[in-house]
Design a protein around this motif. Structure first.
Motif, PDB file in Angstrom:
ATOM      1  N   VAL A 103       0.831  -1.207   0.000  1.00 32.02           N
ATOM      2  CA  VAL A 103       0.000   0.000   0.000  1.00 32.02           C
ATOM      3  C   VAL A 103       0.866   1.258   0.000  1.00 32.02           C
ATOM      4  N   ASP A 104       0.419   2.270  -0.756  1.00 26.19           N
ATOM      5  CA  ASP A 104       1.139   3.546  -0.707  1.00 26.19           C
ATOM      6  C   ASP A 104       0.244   4.743  -0.423  1.00 26.19           C
ATOM      7  N   GLN A 105      -1.079   4.543  -0.383  1.00 26.73           N
ATOM      8  CA  GLN A 105      -1.995   5.635  -0.055  1.00 26.73           C
ATOM      9  C   GLN A 105      -3.147   5.113   0.808  1.00 26.73           C
ATOM     10  N   PHE A 106      -3.771   6.045   1.539  1.00 28.78           N
ATOM     11  CA  PHE A 106      -4.893   5.699   2.410  1.00 28.78           C
ATOM     12  C   PHE A 106      -6.032   6.695   2.256  1.00 28.78           C
ATOM     13  N   ILE A 107      -7.233   6.205   2.432  1.00 31.12           N
ATOM     14  CA  ILE A 107      -8.412   7.037   2.678  1.00 31.12           C
ATOM     15  C   ILE A 107      -8.897   6.652   4.064  1.00 31.12           C
ATOM     16  N   HIS A 130       2.456  11.449   1.580  1.00 32.37           N
ATOM     17  CA  HIS A 130       2.977  10.144   1.172  1.00 32.37           C
ATOM     18  C   HIS A 130       3.167   9.335   2.459  1.00 32.37           C
ATOM     19  N   THR A 156      -4.338   2.034  -3.038  1.00 30.26           N
ATOM     20  CA  THR A 156      -5.002   2.875  -2.040  1.00 30.26           C
ATOM     21  C   THR A 156      -5.855   2.019  -1.120  1.00 30.26           C
ATOM     22  N   TYR A 157      -5.598   2.145   0.167  1.00 28.71           N
ATOM     23  CA  TYR A 157      -6.251   1.357   1.216  1.00 28.71           C
ATOM     24  C   TYR A 157      -7.330   2.225   1.861  1.00 28.71           C
ATOM     25  N   ALA A 180     -10.586   3.555  -4.436  1.00 27.50           N
ATOM     26  CA  ALA A 180      -9.843   2.698  -3.512  1.00 27.50           C
ATOM     27  C   ALA A 180      -9.552   1.351  -4.170  1.00 27.50           C
ATOM     28  N   ASP A 181      -8.457   0.740  -3.777  1.00 20.16           N
ATOM     29  CA  ASP A 181      -8.065  -0.559  -4.310  1.00 20.16           C
ATOM     30  C   ASP A 181      -8.329  -1.699  -3.337  1.00 20.16           C
TER      31      ASP A 181
END
Length: 290
Positions: A103-107, A130, A156-157, A180-181
């Motif tokens: 993972v490299d991004q979050f919501i 980041h 994106t998590y 989101a992924d």
């Protein structure tokens, strides 16, 4: 400085194989009790600290995990690099159950958790543009490929509060409109707190299911998740086993500045800082508070 690898083990990952001189130690801090004692030892000459996020026996819910105490305890134990291992659902057909996502991004959709070490009396604002460390994430990705794991670099998590899984409407919204992924319940505020603690942080998300959006897979089933977790846990351990060699015994400064995140983050003037708050921050922010 010596490298000290911290592993936060999520669902299915409750120990580290091969630790030398392993012992469980209790770490006390000002933010309450962490999820469990810390398992401390050495793996291939590098010190490693393991913390089961939900406690041994899985006794903490995603909302009752004391994230601040966990990160504070790892910092007090000398950890320099944190790898978070957690289960997640997937919003992407190509990110299938059994795959891993670095993972490299979050919501962040959590709402019932303490999200900062700082507060009245000592205010700070760190950047989480980041939120994961590219250097540490790359090592995890390379280790996954070396172990023959199907891994996806970047994603994106969506962090939800839980403990219930998503409604169908939510699942479709997160996938189709929010971009989101994957979805999980534990990486926030963990990643934010690691940044405040000036710790490099990487998130290894183990896919167990397709959430509820997938027309061919139906709603999330816990028995299905547990079955996939068992296979994922052995894969995660194969990644962890490679990290000491990849990171090395001697640690240099993070090229991305994770270990200097507080350099200009504290806003409260020295004469206005609450001594009690400053005392609580001795491990987290001692480098800049002096």
């Amino acid at each position: 400085m010596d490298t000290v690898i911290g592993i936060i083990g999520g669902s299915g990952v409750y120990e580290i194989d091969g630790l030398e001189d392993a012992q469980w130690i209790s770490v006390e801090g000002p933010f309450g009790a962490p999820s469990d004692d810390l398992l401390v030892g050495k793996l291939n000459g590098v010190k490693m600290v393991f913390l089961p996020r939900h406690g041994r026996g899985h006794v903490q819910t995603p909302s009752t995990v004391n994230y601040r105490a966990n990160i504070d305890a790892l910092k007090r134990a000398g950890v320099t690099d944190v790898i978070s291992v957690s289960a997640c659902g997937s919003f992407r057909e190509e990110m299938a159950p059994g795959d891993f996502v670095i993972v490299d991004q979050f919501i962040d959709r959590t709402f019932d958790r303490e999200k900062s070490f700082f507060g009245p009396g000592c205010v700070a604002h760190v950047s989480v543009a980041h939120p994961t460390c590219p250097r540490l994430s790359q090592h995890c990705y390379d280790a996954a490929l070396s172990a023959g794991i199907t891994a996806h670099m970047g994603g994106t998590y969506l962090a939800m509060e839980g403990p219930q899984f998503s409604t169908l409407a939510e699942s479709k919204m997160y996938r189709e409109h929010w971009g989101a992924d994957v979805i999980g319940m534990t990486n926030m505020p963990e990643a934010k707190l690691a940044r405040e603690a000036e710790l490099c942080y990487a998130s290894v998300a183990m896919i167990t299911d397709y959430d509820s959006w997938h027309p061919d897979h139906g709603e999330v089933d816990v028995t299905q998740i547990i079955a996939t977790l068992m296979g994922n846990a052995s894969k995660a351990k194969s990644i962890i086993a490679q990290l000491p060699e990849r990171l090395g015994e001697a640690r240099s400064d993070c090229p991305h500045g994770c270990d200097k995140a507080l350099e200009f983050a504290i806003i409260t003037q020295p004469e206005a800082r609450d001594p009690a708050m400053v005392a609580k921050l001795d491990a987290i922010a001692g480098r800049v508070l002096g």
